[in-house]
Scaffold this active site. Structure first.
Site, mmCIF file in Angstrom:
data_model
loop_
_atom_site.group_PDB
_atom_site.id
_atom_site.type_symbol
_atom_site.label_atom_id
_atom_site.label_comp_id
_atom_site.label_asym_id
_atom_site.label_seq_id
_atom_site.Cartn_x
_atom_site.Cartn_y
_atom_site.Cartn_z
ATOM 1 N N THR A 187 0.873 -1.172 0.000
ATOM 2 C CA THR A 187 0.000 0.000 0.000
ATOM 3 C C THR A 187 0.910 1.222 0.000
ATOM 4 O O THR A 187 2.051 1.160 0.474
ATOM 5 C CB THR A 187 -0.910 0.046 1.238
ATOM 6 O OG1 THR A 187 -0.080 0.149 2.387
ATOM 7 C CG2 THR A 187 -1.771 -1.188 1.356
ATOM 8 N N GLU A 332 -5.728 -3.558 -1.222
ATOM 9 C CA GLU A 332 -6.171 -4.757 -0.506
ATOM 10 C C GLU A 332 -7.270 -5.506 -1.246
ATOM 11 O O GLU A 332 -7.653 -6.610 -0.864
ATOM 12 C CB GLU A 332 -6.687 -4.376 0.893
ATOM 13 C CG GLU A 332 -5.600 -3.939 1.870
ATOM 14 C CD GLU A 332 -5.282 -2.451 1.811
ATOM 15 O OE1 GLU A 332 -5.543 -1.814 0.762
ATOM 16 O OE2 GLU A 332 -4.764 -1.922 2.817
ATOM 17 N N LYS A 439 -15.374 16.726 11.780
ATOM 18 C CA LYS A 439 -16.397 16.563 12.810
ATOM 19 C C LYS A 439 -16.724 17.931 13.392
ATOM 20 O O LYS A 439 -15.990 18.462 14.211
ATOM 21 C CB LYS A 439 -15.917 15.606 13.893
ATOM 22 C CG LYS A 439 -16.979 14.604 14.245
ATOM 23 C CD LYS A 439 -16.454 13.500 15.100
ATOM 24 C CE LYS A 439 -17.604 12.560 15.443
ATOM 25 N NZ LYS A 439 -17.202 11.497 16.328
ATOM 26 N N TRP A 444 -20.816 14.842 11.292
ATOM 27 C CA TRP A 444 -19.825 14.638 10.241
ATOM 28 C C TRP A 444 -20.107 15.480 9.011
ATOM 29 O O TRP A 444 -21.245 15.573 8.553
ATOM 30 C CB TRP A 444 -19.815 13.164 9.808
ATOM 31 C CG TRP A 444 -19.108 12.279 10.787
ATOM 32 C CD1 TRP A 444 -18.586 12.654 11.988
ATOM 33 C CD2 TRP A 444 -18.864 10.885 10.636
ATOM 34 N NE1 TRP A 444 -18.026 11.558 12.602
ATOM 35 C CE2 TRP A 444 -18.183 10.462 11.799
ATOM 36 C CE3 TRP A 444 -19.139 9.945 9.641
ATOM 37 C CZ2 TRP A 444 -17.781 9.145 11.989
ATOM 38 C CZ3 TRP A 444 -18.741 8.641 9.835
ATOM 39 C CH2 TRP A 444 -18.064 8.244 10.996
HETATM 40 P P1 ADP Z 1 -3.573 3.780 -0.069
HETATM 41 O O1 ADP Z 1 -4.428 3.503 1.125
HETATM 42 O O2 ADP Z 1 -2.203 3.367 0.135
HETATM 43 O O3 ADP Z 1 -3.759 5.142 -0.679
HETATM 44 P P2 ADP Z 1 -4.899 2.589 -2.330
HETATM 45 O O4 ADP Z 1 -4.190 3.194 -3.444
HETATM 46 O O5 ADP Z 1 -5.201 1.179 -2.333
HETATM 47 O O6 ADP Z 1 -4.048 2.743 -1.107
HETATM 48 O O7 ADP Z 1 -6.151 3.490 -2.065
HETATM 49 C C1 ADP Z 1 -7.373 3.018 -1.642
HETATM 50 C C2 ADP Z 1 -8.215 4.166 -1.217
HETATM 51 O O8 ADP Z 1 -8.358 5.132 -2.261
HETATM 52 C C3 ADP Z 1 -9.635 3.792 -0.871
HETATM 53 O O9 ADP Z 1 -9.722 3.255 0.416
HETATM 54 C C4 ADP Z 1 -10.355 5.117 -1.025
HETATM 55 O O10 ADP Z 1 -10.202 5.925 0.131
HETATM 56 C C5 ADP Z 1 -9.618 5.770 -2.158
HETATM 57 N N1 ADP Z 1 -10.359 5.597 -3.404
HETATM 58 C C6 ADP Z 1 -10.140 4.702 -4.389
HETATM 59 N N2 ADP Z 1 -11.017 4.870 -5.393
HETATM 60 C C7 ADP Z 1 -11.822 5.893 -5.051
HETATM 61 C C8 ADP Z 1 -12.943 6.557 -5.658
HETATM 62 N N3 ADP Z 1 -13.395 6.215 -6.850
HETATM 63 N N4 ADP Z 1 -13.523 7.562 -4.975
HETATM 64 C C9 ADP Z 1 -13.076 7.940 -3.762
HETATM 65 N N5 ADP Z 1 -12.031 7.372 -3.140
HETATM 66 C C10 ADP Z 1 -11.407 6.358 -3.771
#
Ligand code: ADP
Length: 542
Positions: A187, A332, A439, A444
Site C-alpha cells: 500500500t 487490498e 467533525k 460529520w
Molecule cells: P492507499 O491507502 O495506500 O492510498 P490505495 O491506493 O489502495 O491505497 O487506495 C485506496 C483508497 O483510495 C480507498 O480506500 C479510497 O479511500 C480511495 N479511493 C479509491 N477509489 C476511489 C474513488 N473512486 N472515490 C473515492 N475514493 C477512492
C-alpha cells in the site's frame, strides 16, 4: 457427491497461453524509456516470457522467492508479470515515486532476490543497492546498447541478454496450486507504514474474470486499452491480465504521462479505453481543451483511486462523448470493489440525476460483498443517507498482510477505512476516508462533496477540503485551492459558489490559496500534510 468436471487450477500462465493461442496476432504497443515506440504481438509476449522464465530459473530464483520491479508500463514489465508469476515465483512491483528510503525498506521487507528496473530508475536503485542484502541480482531492463559504460551497480545484468540466454523458448509453465502467491504490492502508505498485500493466482484470475464483465470495465477483443494507472500500483487495476484474457490490444505509455504524449498515443493507436486517477486526466483534459482537440476513438475511461469530480465527468461525457466509468477499490482488493455503471431504470432518470449516481463509487462487482456499520459495528440501512465505515469481503480481498502479525479482519470482513453510504440500488458513495472526516459540533461533514463542488468552479484547478480546529465547533471545513492559471477567483466568490448546492453549515469557513497541493506516490492528495500546515488557520483568525 462430487461434480465430475475437469479440475484446472486458476493460474496466471493460463491467461498468457490463451492470449497466445487465441489472439496471437493482437498487438502490444509500448512507448519506451529509449524514446521510441515498440510494437509486437501476444505471440511474441508469450515467447519472450517463456525465455525470461527460463533465464530466471537459471539465475537460481526458487519457487516463492520475490522478483522486484521498478518500472514504467511497458512490454518488458508485462513479460515480468507473466514470467515471474507464471513460474511460481512472486512478482513484487515497487513504486518508484516513493522516497528512496521507503523503496529500500519495502524491498528489504519483501526480501526481494532479484530487482529489475528501467533505466530511468538506475540512479534510485544504485543509491539503495548497497542496503539491499537480500537482492542477489540487479537487472537493467534494456538491451546491450543502452547499458551504462561504467558499472554503477556491481554485477549489473542486462535484461535482453537474459532473454537471449536460453537457446530456445521452450518452457512448460508449472501446474501450481491456485492458492500459490503470485504477486506482492505494498500500500502506498497514505495511511501509515506501507503494508504488503500478497495476491494469489486464484484471486488474480477471479478478479480478471469479474473485472472484465459488461457492468464492470466492459472489456473485449474489440478494445484498445491504455492503462495510465501504473503497473507498479495494484497491477494497473488488473488490466495487464484482463487485456490478455479478452484479447484486447494493449498500449503502454511508458514514462510519458503528460497530456500531449498521452493524447498523441490515444490517437495514433486508436485507443478505445483508458484508465487512470483524476489528477492524470486533469493534465490530459487541459491539453485537449487548450488545443481545441477531440478524442476520435476513445469511448470509455475508467477513473478511480480517488473521487472523480463531477465537473471532470461532465467534461468527458458532454464535451467529448467519452463515457466515464467511476470505480472504487484498494490495494487490498486487487483492486476493484465497485463500479458506477447505471441499471436500466436509472438510465430513464433525468440526466442530472444519472450524473449524480455516476459520481457515486458504484455497485458491487460479483465476488465482493460490502456493508456499512456504525461505531458499534451494527450494520446500517441501505437508504443512501446513513453513513458508516465500509467493510468488504470476497474472493480477491486480503485476509492478512504479508508478514503481518494480526489479521485486520473483523468477523471475517475487511474494514476499508472509508466512510460511505449505500442506497437501495446498492450504489455505494464514499463521503470520506475515516481519518479525513470533518467533525463539526459532533456532526460529520463529508469533505469529498465539498471538493467536488469547488472543482466545478471555473477558476479552480484543484481543491482539498480539510478539518481545521475551531474554538466553538471543534472542527470546521477549510478549503485549500489551487487557482487555475490566468483565472480570477476570490475567496468571496468561491464561498458564494456553495450557496444552494450544499447545507449551509457544510460551507467551508474560509479558503486558502496555494500554488500546489502535495500529491502522494499514487496521485492522491496528501491531506494530512495540508492539515499539518493549516489546522490552526481558523484559530489564528478567531
Ligand atoms: P492507499 O491507502 O495506500 O492510498 P490505495 O491506493 O489502495 O491505497 O487506495 C485506496 C483508497 O483510495 C480507498 O480506500 C479510497 O479511500 C480511495 N479511493 C479509491 N477509489 C476511489 C474513488 N473512486 N472515490 C473515492 N475514493 C477512492
Amino acid at each position: 457427491m462430487l461434480g465430475q468436471m475437469m479440475q484446472q487450477p486458476l493460474l496466471i500462465s493460463s491467461l498468457l497461453q490463451h492470449a497466445e493461442r487465441h489472439h496471437g496476432a493482437q498487438a502490444v504497443v509500448s512507448r519506451r524509456v529509449e524514446g521510441d515506440v515498440h510494437r509486437y504481438t501476444y505471440r511474441d509476449l508469450a515467447s519472450r516470457s517463456r525465455r525470461l522464465a527460463k533465464a530466471l530459473a537459471a539465475l537460481g530464483v526458487q519457487p516463492g522467492e520475490r522478483v522486484g520491479t521498478v518500472a514504467w508500463n511497458g512490454y518488458r514489465h508485462l513479460e515480468l508479470y507473466y514470467a515471474v508469476s507464471g513460474s511460481g515465483t512472486v512478482l513484487h512491483t515497487l513504486n518508484p515515486r516513493l522516497h528512496a528510503d521507503q523503496v529500500a525498506w519495502i524491498a528489504e521487507h519483501a526480501q526481494d532476490r532479484v530487482l529489475c528496473f528501467d533505466k530511468t530508475f538506475l540512479p534510485l536503485v544504485a543509491s539503495v543497492a548497497s542496503r539491499l542484502p537480500t537482492v542477489r541480482h540487479f537487472v537493467l531492463m534494456a538491451d546491450k546498447a543502452h547499458m551504462p559504460a561504467d558499472e554503477p551497480i556491481p554485477g549489473l545484468l542486462c535484461y535482453e541478454d537474459l532473454i537471449d540466454g536460453p537457446g530456445d523458448d521452450h518452457f512448460d509453465w508449472p501446474r501450481l496450486d491456485e492458492d500459490t502467491a503470485s504477486s506482492l504490492c505494498y500500500t502506498s502508505g497514505t495511511t501509515g507504514h506501507p503494508k504488503g498485500v500478497l495476491y494469489s493466482h486464484r484471486s488474480t484470475v477471479l478478479h480478471t474474470l469479474a473485472s472484465s464483465l459488461p457492468d464492470a470495465l466492459n472489456l473485449s477483443a474489440r478494445d484498445t486499452v491504455l492503462p495510465v494507472v501504473p503497473m507498479f500500483h495494484v497491477n494497473a487495476w488488473g488490466l495487464p491480465y484482463s487485456a490478455c484474457m479478452v484479447g484486447a490490444k494493449l498500449v503502454f505509455p511508458g514514462p510519458a504521462l503528460d497530456g500531449k504524449s498521452l493524447h498523441d498515443l490515444f490517437e495514433a493507436e486508436g485507443v478505445t479505453l483508458a484508465a487512470g486517477v483524476p489528477t492524470v486526466w486533469q493534465g490530459l483534459l487541459a491539453h485537449v481543451s487548450g488545443n481545441g482537440l477531440t478524442f476520435s476513438t476513445m469511448r470509455r475511461t475508467i477513473i478511480g483511486g480517488s473521487a472523480c469530480p463531477p465537473a471532470m465527468m461532465n467534461t468527458f461525457e458532454d464535451t467529448y462523448g467519452v463515457q466515464v466509468i467511476h470505480a472504487w477499490g484498494m490495494t487490498e482488493l486487487s483492486p476493484i470493489g465497485t463500479v458506477g455503471v447505471l441499471k436500466a431504470h436509472q438510465q430513464q432518470l433525468p440526466l442530472p440525476e444519472q450524473r449524480a449516481l455516476q459520481a457515486k463509487q458504484g455497485r458491487s462487482v460479483f465476488g465482493v460483498d460490502m456493508k456499512i456499520v456504525d461505531e458499534d459495528g451494527q450494520e446500517l440501512p441501505w437508504d443512501g443517507q446513513a453513513s458508516g465505515e465500509l467493510l468488504v469481503r470476497g474472493h480477491w480481498v486480503l485476509a492478512q498482510y504479508h508478514q503481518g502479525e494480526q489479521s485486520p479482519l473483523v468477523d471475517g470482513w475487511f474494514p476499508t477505512g472509508d466512510v460511505a453510504t449505500i442506497d437501495a440500488d446498492g450504489f455505494m458513495n464514499i463521503t470520506d476516508r475515516a481519518k479525513d472526516v470533518i467533525k463539526s459540533g459532533g456532526e460529520w461533514i463529508g469533505s469529498i462533496d465539498i471538493e467536488n463542488i469547488a472543482m466545478a468552479h471555473p477558476g479552480v484547478a484543484m481543491a482539498a477540503c480539510i478539518a481545521a480546529k475551531h474554538p466553538k465547533w471543534d472542527e470546521r471545513p477549510l478549503l485549500v485551492v489551487v487557482p487555475r492559471a490566468n483565472a480570477e477567483v476570490s475567496r468571496e466568490a468561491l464561498l458564494g459558489f456553495f450557496d444552494g448546492k450544499i447545507a449551509k453549515w457544510w460551507t467551508p469557513d474560509d479558503v486558502v490559496f496555494v500554488d500546489a497541493i502535495p500529491l502522494g506516490a499514487t496521485g492522491k492528495m496528501l491531506k494530512h500534510r495540508l492539515r499539518e500546515q493549516f489546522e490552526h488557520h481558523l484559530l489564528a483568525k478567531a
